[in-house]
Enzyme design. Structure first.
Site, PDB file in Angstrom:
ATOM      1  N   TYR A 148     -80.573  81.065 -37.531  1.00 36.79           N
ATOM      2  CA  TYR A 148     -79.585  81.623 -37.321  1.00 36.79           C
ATOM      3  C   TYR A 148     -78.254  80.659 -37.306  1.00 36.79           C
ATOM      4  O   TYR A 148     -77.107  80.222 -37.852  1.00 36.79           O
ATOM      5  CB  TYR A 148     -79.564  82.566 -36.935  1.00 36.79           C
ATOM      6  CG  TYR A 148     -78.420  83.290 -36.164  1.00 36.79           C
ATOM      7  CD1 TYR A 148     -77.734  84.351 -37.445  1.00 36.79           C
ATOM      8  CD2 TYR A 148     -77.254  83.617 -35.701  1.00 36.79           C
ATOM      9  CE1 TYR A 148     -76.936  85.991 -37.801  1.00 36.79           C
ATOM     10  CE2 TYR A 148     -75.777  84.445 -35.601  1.00 36.79           C
ATOM     11  CZ  TYR A 148     -76.034  85.056 -36.298  1.00 36.79           C
ATOM     12  OH  TYR A 148     -75.344  85.879 -36.367  1.00 36.79           O
ATOM     13  N   ASN A 193     -80.096  98.426 -27.606  1.00 32.06           N
ATOM     14  CA  ASN A 193     -80.892  98.816 -27.352  1.00 32.06           C
ATOM     15  C   ASN A 193     -81.243  99.308 -25.223  1.00 32.06           C
ATOM     16  O   ASN A 193     -81.884 100.122 -25.601  1.00 32.06           O
ATOM     17  CB  ASN A 193     -81.690  97.186 -26.285  1.00 32.06           C
ATOM     18  CG  ASN A 193     -83.085  96.933 -27.323  1.00 32.06           C
ATOM     19  OD1 ASN A 193     -82.874  97.388 -28.143  1.00 32.06           O
ATOM     20  ND2 ASN A 193     -83.324  95.639 -27.142  1.00 32.06           N
TER      21      ASN A 193
HETATM   22  P1  NAD Z   1     -76.363  93.891 -39.331  1.00 34.11           P
HETATM   23  O1  NAD Z   1     -77.960  93.494 -39.832  1.00 34.11           O
HETATM   24  O2  NAD Z   1     -76.406  95.220 -39.583  1.00 34.11           O
HETATM   25  O3  NAD Z   1     -75.759  93.579 -41.251  1.00 34.11           O
HETATM   26  C1  NAD Z   1     -75.589  92.491 -42.133  1.00 34.11           C
HETATM   27  C2  NAD Z   1     -76.472  92.887 -43.355  1.00 34.11           C
HETATM   28  O4  NAD Z   1     -76.075  92.162 -44.069  1.00 34.11           O
HETATM   29  C3  NAD Z   1     -77.096  93.793 -43.473  1.00 34.11           C
HETATM   30  O5  NAD Z   1     -76.396  95.262 -44.146  1.00 34.11           O
HETATM   31  C4  NAD Z   1     -78.130  93.782 -44.487  1.00 34.11           C
HETATM   32  O6  NAD Z   1     -79.214  93.984 -45.190  1.00 34.11           O
HETATM   33  C5  NAD Z   1     -77.086  91.846 -45.752  1.00 34.11           C
HETATM   34  N1  NAD Z   1     -78.367  91.303 -45.524  1.00 34.11           N
HETATM   35  C6  NAD Z   1     -78.892  90.626 -45.014  1.00 34.11           C
HETATM   36  N2  NAD Z   1     -79.314  89.579 -45.946  1.00 34.11           N
HETATM   37  C7  NAD Z   1     -79.082  89.463 -47.174  1.00 34.11           C
HETATM   38  C8  NAD Z   1     -79.251  88.982 -48.199  1.00 34.11           C
HETATM   39  N3  NAD Z   1     -79.772  87.979 -48.181  1.00 34.11           N
HETATM   40  N4  NAD Z   1     -78.063  89.811 -49.459  1.00 34.11           N
HETATM   41  C9  NAD Z   1     -77.963  91.282 -49.385  1.00 34.11           C
HETATM   42  N5  NAD Z   1     -77.562  91.144 -48.020  1.00 34.11           N
HETATM   43  C10 NAD Z   1     -78.425  91.060 -46.980  1.00 34.11           C
HETATM   44  O7  NAD Z   1     -75.141  92.442 -38.542  1.00 34.11           O
HETATM   45  P2  NAD Z   1     -73.889  92.826 -38.758  1.00 34.11           P
HETATM   46  O8  NAD Z   1     -73.713  93.115 -37.497  1.00 34.11           O
HETATM   47  O9  NAD Z   1     -72.936  93.667 -38.947  1.00 34.11           O
HETATM   48  O10 NAD Z   1     -73.244  91.359 -39.002  1.00 34.11           O
HETATM   49  C11 NAD Z   1     -72.140  91.653 -40.269  1.00 34.11           C
HETATM   50  C12 NAD Z   1     -72.250  90.247 -39.376  1.00 34.11           C
HETATM   51  O11 NAD Z   1     -71.376  89.661 -39.010  1.00 34.11           O
HETATM   52  C13 NAD Z   1     -73.294  88.719 -40.352  1.00 34.11           C
HETATM   53  O12 NAD Z   1     -73.056  88.103 -41.001  1.00 34.11           O
HETATM   54  C14 NAD Z   1     -73.915  88.388 -38.555  1.00 34.11           C
HETATM   55  O13 NAD Z   1     -74.240  87.741 -38.245  1.00 34.11           O
HETATM   56  C15 NAD Z   1     -71.960  88.166 -38.344  1.00 34.11           C
HETATM   57  N6  NAD Z   1     -72.004  88.654 -36.922  1.00 34.11           N
HETATM   58  C16 NAD Z   1     -71.972  89.824 -36.454  1.00 34.11           C
HETATM   59  C17 NAD Z   1     -72.094  90.040 -34.536  1.00 34.11           C
HETATM   60  C18 NAD Z   1     -72.383  90.604 -34.387  1.00 34.11           C
HETATM   61  O14 NAD Z   1     -72.439  90.570 -32.720  1.00 34.11           O
HETATM   62  N7  NAD Z   1     -72.658  91.594 -34.806  1.00 34.11           N
HETATM   63  C19 NAD Z   1     -71.968  88.290 -34.097  1.00 34.11           C
HETATM   64  C20 NAD Z   1     -71.600  87.336 -35.242  1.00 34.11           C
HETATM   65  C21 NAD Z   1     -71.749  87.212 -36.533  1.00 34.11           C
HETATM   66  N1  UDP Z   2     -80.476  91.664 -23.634  1.00 37.52           N
HETATM   67  C1  UDP Z   2     -81.402  91.988 -22.835  1.00 37.52           C
HETATM   68  N2  UDP Z   2     -82.211  93.058 -22.895  1.00 37.52           N
HETATM   69  C2  UDP Z   2     -82.149  93.535 -24.699  1.00 37.52           C
HETATM   70  C3  UDP Z   2     -81.800  92.378 -25.007  1.00 37.52           C
HETATM   71  C4  UDP Z   2     -80.829  91.591 -24.898  1.00 37.52           C
HETATM   72  O1  UDP Z   2     -81.969  91.207 -21.214  1.00 37.52           O
HETATM   73  O2  UDP Z   2     -82.916  94.238 -24.196  1.00 37.52           O
HETATM   74  C5  UDP Z   2     -80.089  90.288 -23.766  1.00 37.52           C
HETATM   75  C6  UDP Z   2     -80.121  89.171 -24.429  1.00 37.52           C
HETATM   76  O3  UDP Z   2     -81.731  87.961 -24.341  1.00 37.52           O
HETATM   77  C7  UDP Z   2     -79.330  88.198 -24.460  1.00 37.52           C
HETATM   78  C8  UDP Z   2     -77.797  88.938 -23.411  1.00 37.52           C
HETATM   79  O4  UDP Z   2     -79.026  89.756 -23.706  1.00 37.52           O
HETATM   80  O5  UDP Z   2     -79.113  87.520 -23.099  1.00 37.52           O
HETATM   81  C9  UDP Z   2     -76.891  89.267 -25.420  1.00 37.52           C
HETATM   82  O6  UDP Z   2     -78.849  89.780 -25.992  1.00 37.52           O
HETATM   83  P1  UDP Z   2     -78.202  90.045 -28.074  1.00 37.52           P
HETATM   84  O7  UDP Z   2     -79.453  89.660 -28.610  1.00 37.52           O
HETATM   85  O8  UDP Z   2     -77.296  90.984 -28.239  1.00 37.52           O
HETATM   86  O9  UDP Z   2     -77.611  89.065 -28.611  1.00 37.52           O
HETATM   87  P2  UDP Z   2     -76.978  87.033 -28.288  1.00 37.52           P
HETATM   88  O10 UDP Z   2     -78.188  86.728 -27.398  1.00 37.52           O
HETATM   89  O11 UDP Z   2     -77.564  86.929 -29.868  1.00 37.52           O
HETATM   90  O12 UDP Z   2     -75.767  87.076 -27.909  1.00 37.52           O
END
Ligand code: NAD
Ligand code: UDP
Length: 314
Positions: A148, A193
């Protein structure tokens, strides 16, 4: 599609953030083409949009080329939860890298702006705190999170090379932890979660000592920032940090969820996942300057709305 405002492609549009973005774009009168392979996205997230005359869904994996005609591209497709992106790590890297190449190729042919949903994970486990855009990060290239983190870093490289080499109008958003309605109950990220565990009366699973920190942004604030970045008058490429600088420990989040749900769930401690970052807080001075934006939703308000969502869907 019926001709409306601009034609906007949202990859990952059936996912958590993507579904909110599609809804906001439709409210603004744009035509929306949602492209998703439904890996982590769900029909329920866009159920209320499918009848809209300006909305269209295409099931497609962005690791394969896409031939459509649009005026703007938001590239959000990529699983964002560690549980899901580590399930098939090769596909995760392909989605970030091949997916970026395909979407950049589309943007190049059409000469249209393209926004990349990058991530705070490009900073890895940071030694600089809070993280400004100028910080290059500390990322393990061979660990379980690397598919990722490095995939997203390579995507940023591709975006900037297409910009320098082909003059493409790019916008790179470095998104920090975002939460809200339309997250999956089994998504695996911390906010969903804890809420689901609290509502089901199950143990709240803190990984490690729970003193690691994150900064959580409510999804409506995030979508507003993405829209402003795409349309920014300076035509700025970014990268721009987008997130809420209010930093909290994971223990704080568990306690807030218990308080707001009134749940009697117990907190239990599990081992910390490999390479789990100790701290994360965005420096959002650039977003404030460029976009006149900052988050307006307090954590407790956003958590309450997310709890209400899960209460109504579980
Ligand atoms: P999510 O997993 O809910 O959404 C991702 C979407 O992309 C899903 O609908 C999935 O089916 C689709 N997808 C995955 N692989 C694909 C592919 N190969 N082709 C077509 N569709 C595909 O995640 P999200 O939280 O909505 O995140 C959206 C974007 O924002 C992502 O790129 C993620 O990396 C980025 N992002 C999110 C967060 C967050 O905290 N939510 C933080 C940093 C970056
Ligand atoms: N985490 C946790 N319990 C859970 C899920 C996540 O303590 O059930 C912790 C995880 O280890 C991390 C933080 O929460 O330190 C955020 O995790 P998340 O997967 O939401 O996002 P990211 O690590 O990608 O920021």
């Amino acid at each position: 599609m019926t001709r409306g405002g601009r034609r906007v492609l949202v990859t990952g549009g059936a996912g958590f953030i993507g579904s909110h973005l599609c809804r906001r774009l439709l409210e603004r009168g744009e035509e929306v083409l949602c492209v998703d392979n439904f890996y982590t996205g769900r029909r329920e997230n866009i159920r209320d949009l499918v009848a809209h005359p300006l909305f269209e869904v295409l099931r497609q994996d962005i690791t394969f080329p896409l031939y459509v005609e649009v005026d703007q591209i938001y590239n959000l497709a990529c699983p964002a939860s560690p549980k899901h992106y580590q399930f098939d790590p090769v596909q995760t890297t392909k989605t970030s890298v091949h997916g970026a190449i395909n979407m950049l190729g589309l943007a190049k042919r059409l000469r249209v702006p393209i926004l990349q949903a990058s991530t705070s994970e490009v900073y890895g486990d940071p030694e600089v705190h809070p993280q400004p855009e100028s910080y290059w990060g500390r990322v393990n290239p061979i660990g379980p999170r690397s598919c990722y983190d490095e995939g997203k870093r390579c995507a940023e490289t591709l975006f900037f090379d297409y910009h320098r080499q082909h003059g493409l109008a790019i916008r790179v958003a470095r998104i920090f932890n975002t939460y809200g309605p339309n997250m999956q109950a089994e998504d695996g990220r911390v906010v969903s979660n804890f809420i689901v565990q609290a509502l089901r009366g199950e143990d709240i699973t803190i990984f490690g000592d729970g003193l690691q920190t994150r900064s959580f942004c409510y999804v409506d604030d995030m979508v507003e920032a993405l829209l402003r970045l795409m349309d920014n008058p300076e035509n700025s490429t970014g990268p721009v940090n987008l997130g809420n600088p209010a930093e909290r420990s994971i223990r704080d989040i568990a306690e807030a969820v218990l308080r707001l749900t009134g749940s009697r769930s117990q907190i239990v401690f599990h081992p910390l996942p490999v390479d789990d970052p100790r701290q994360r807080q965005p420096d959002i001075r650039e977003a404030r300057r460029l976009l006149g934006w900052e988050p307006v939703t307090a954590l407790e308000d956003g958590l309450q709305r997310t709890i209400d969502y899960f209460r109504s869907t579980l």
